[in-house]
Design a protein around this motif. Structure first.
Motif, PDB file in Angstrom:
ATOM      1  N   PHE A 257      77.686 -16.231  48.536  1.00 27.19           N
ATOM      2  CA  PHE A 257      77.619 -16.435  47.079  1.00 27.19           C
ATOM      3  C   PHE A 257      79.040 -16.616  46.555  1.00 27.19           C
ATOM      4  N   THR A 258      79.264 -17.689  45.804  1.00 22.66           N
ATOM      5  CA  THR A 258      80.614 -17.934  45.279  1.00 22.66           C
ATOM      6  C   THR A 258      80.569 -18.183  43.767  1.00 22.66           C
ATOM      7  N   VAL A 259      81.669 -17.792  43.126  1.00 27.20           N
ATOM      8  CA  VAL A 259      81.816 -17.986  41.685  1.00 27.20           C
ATOM      9  C   VAL A 259      83.120 -18.736  41.449  1.00 27.20           C
ATOM     10  N   ASP A 260      83.078 -19.830  40.704  1.00 24.34           N
ATOM     11  CA  ASP A 260      84.318 -20.508  40.303  1.00 24.34           C
ATOM     12  C   ASP A 260      84.718 -19.918  38.960  1.00 24.34           C
ATOM     13  N   LEU A 261      85.738 -19.062  38.993  1.00 28.72           N
ATOM     14  CA  LEU A 261      86.114 -18.316  37.780  1.00 28.72           C
ATOM     15  C   LEU A 261      87.087 -19.139  36.936  1.00 28.72           C
TER      16      LEU A 261
ATOM     17  N   LYS B  72      77.986  -8.787  47.539  1.00 27.23           N
ATOM     18  CA  LYS B  72      79.434  -9.043  47.467  1.00 27.23           C
ATOM     19  C   LYS B  72      79.620 -10.558  47.495  1.00 27.23           C
ATOM     20  N   ALA B  73      80.481 -11.047  46.602  1.00 29.63           N
ATOM     21  CA  ALA B  73      80.655 -12.496  46.450  1.00 29.63           C
ATOM     22  C   ALA B  73      82.117 -12.881  46.637  1.00 29.63           C
ATOM     23  N   THR B  74      82.356 -14.182  46.648  1.00 28.23           N
ATOM     24  CA  THR B  74      83.726 -14.707  46.650  1.00 28.23           C
ATOM     25  C   THR B  74      83.992 -15.363  45.302  1.00 28.23           C
ATOM     26  N   PHE B  75      85.082 -14.979  44.646  1.00 31.27           N
ATOM     27  CA  PHE B  75      85.488 -15.573  43.366  1.00 31.27           C
ATOM     28  C   PHE B  75      86.661 -16.523  43.594  1.00 31.27           C
ATOM     29  N   PHE B  76      86.440 -17.818  43.376  1.00 25.19           N
ATOM     30  CA  PHE B  76      87.538 -18.794  43.402  1.00 25.19           C
ATOM     31  C   PHE B  76      88.154 -18.790  42.008  1.00 25.19           C
ATOM     32  N   VAL B  77      89.321 -18.157  41.902  1.00 26.47           N
ATOM     33  CA  VAL B  77      89.908 -17.869  40.600  1.00 26.47           C
ATOM     34  C   VAL B  77      90.933 -18.942  40.228  1.00 26.47           C
ATOM     35  N   LEU B  78      90.853 -19.422  38.990  1.00 22.15           N
ATOM     36  CA  LEU B  78      91.856 -20.361  38.486  1.00 22.15           C
ATOM     37  C   LEU B  78      93.110 -19.559  38.092  1.00 22.15           C
TER      38      LEU B  78
ATOM     39  N   PHE C 170      74.557 -21.086  54.433  1.00 21.18           N
ATOM     40  CA  PHE C 170      74.317 -21.691  53.120  1.00 21.18           C
ATOM     41  C   PHE C 170      75.287 -21.096  52.093  1.00 21.18           C
ATOM     42  N   THR C 171      75.860 -21.951  51.254  1.00 19.19           N
ATOM     43  CA  THR C 171      76.809 -21.493  50.234  1.00 19.19           C
ATOM     44  C   THR C 171      76.340 -21.901  48.843  1.00 19.19           C
ATOM     45  N   PHE C 172      76.273 -20.902  47.958  1.00 22.07           N
ATOM     46  CA  PHE C 172      75.828 -21.101  46.576  1.00 22.07           C
ATOM     47  C   PHE C 172      77.031 -20.932  45.639  1.00 22.07           C
ATOM     48  N   TYR C 173      77.049 -21.681  44.524  1.00 26.44           N
ATOM     49  CA  TYR C 173      78.142 -21.489  43.556  1.00 26.44           C
ATOM     50  C   TYR C 173      77.607 -21.492  42.127  1.00 26.44           C
TER      51      TYR C 173
END
Ligand SMILES: [Zn+2]
Length: 276
Positions: A2-6, A48-54, A216-219
């Motif tokens: 699970f990923t979040v583009d922050l 637990k997720a991964t946050f791709f932070v700007l 599988f990767t979700f965003y």
């Protein structure tokens, strides 16, 4: 995974024709409260997720970044200024990357492993620049059949049922999830399409993906949970639809998704596949 583009609602590529970077300071930041909602869903479901932070956002909400880390999520990099890579030179990309990396690493004390390009705009030189700067994986490839404005790059599948690929220099590629149906790869990895598909349809597709593929990767973006965000005038009809569709139901859909499937961060997913 699970990923979040922050990033903020006003930094989205679809709005960039109307809102430019020099005006960002004039808009209300809302990612903090939307991210809190996601963190609550993650706590409730044990995700637990991964946050791709700007980098631009990290500079302004350091407490939020530290709390995301303290809650056990992975912090990764989304660049500093959300420049689409088709529009910048290799040097400009590297400067932007290094700026974001320094800001985020100084904040968390950890070295960043993962990177995602704005709007999946990956180009050929990205793997080399990431590798040189100490990254171990990229997650910028969205390999759908109708690529439109998404980027593409050569990476070798690691084989078997895995969706993960590897570049010549060893950097891993963690593509965003697709659904293979009738010989086509449909966008099934989250974002606007997740908001548009009825949830039962999305879940059925995901069950098929789970049978067919590993990794599988979700965003999702925090602003996709925010029906109250200011409405921007002057957008093209398609951009308006994709940006504002179904914002009020996203939180409930993400909640259902996290109840029906078990997600982990990218680094944890790679570990479980023996790749990290
Ligand atoms: Zn982005």
């Amino acid at each position: 995974m699970f990923t979040v583009d922050l990033e903020e609602w006003f930094q989205v590529e679809r709005l960039s024709g109307v809102i430019s970077m020099k005006d960002w300071e004039n808009y209300e930041m809302r990612s903090q409260r939307n991210t809190e909602q996601l963190l609550t869903l993650f706590r409730e479901s044990g995700t637990k997720a991964t946050f791709f932070v700007l980098g631009w956002v990290a500079e302004r909400v350091p407490d939020l970044i530290l709390r995301i880390k303290e809650e056990g999520h992975e912090i990764a990099c989304h660049g500093y200024s959300h420049q689409i890579l088709f529009q910048v030179s290799r040097d400009e990309f590297e400067r932007d990357l290094v700026k974001a990396k320094r800001i985020i690493e100084d904040m968390t004390g950890d070295s960043l492993q993962g990177y995602r390009a704005p709007s999946f705009s990956i180009v050929e030189y990205v793997p080399e620049v990431l590798h040189r700067n100490g990254f171990t994986y990229d997650s910028s490839l969205y390999p759908i059949s109708v690529r439109g404005r998404y980027g593409s790059v050569n990476a070798e599948s690691i084989g078997g049922r895995s969706s993960i690929c590897r570049f010549g220099n060893g950097l891993l590629e963690v593509p965003v999830g697709t659904l293979k149906l009738l010989g086509c790869e449909f966008p099934w990895g989250g974002g606007g399409y997740f908001r548009l598909y009825p949830y039962p349809v999305f879940e059925k597709g995901l069950q098929k993906v789970r049978r067919d593929k590993l990794g599988f990767t979700f965003y999702i973006h925090p602003w996709e949970l925010d029906p109250e965000q200011p409405r921007v005038k002057g957008l093209r009809a398609k951009d308006r639809l994709m940006h504002y569709a179904s914002l009020s139901t996203t939180i409930e859909k993400v909640g259902r998704l996290l109840t029906s499937f078990k997600f982990v961060s990218v680094t944890e997913g790679l570990k479980r596949m023996g790749l990290a």
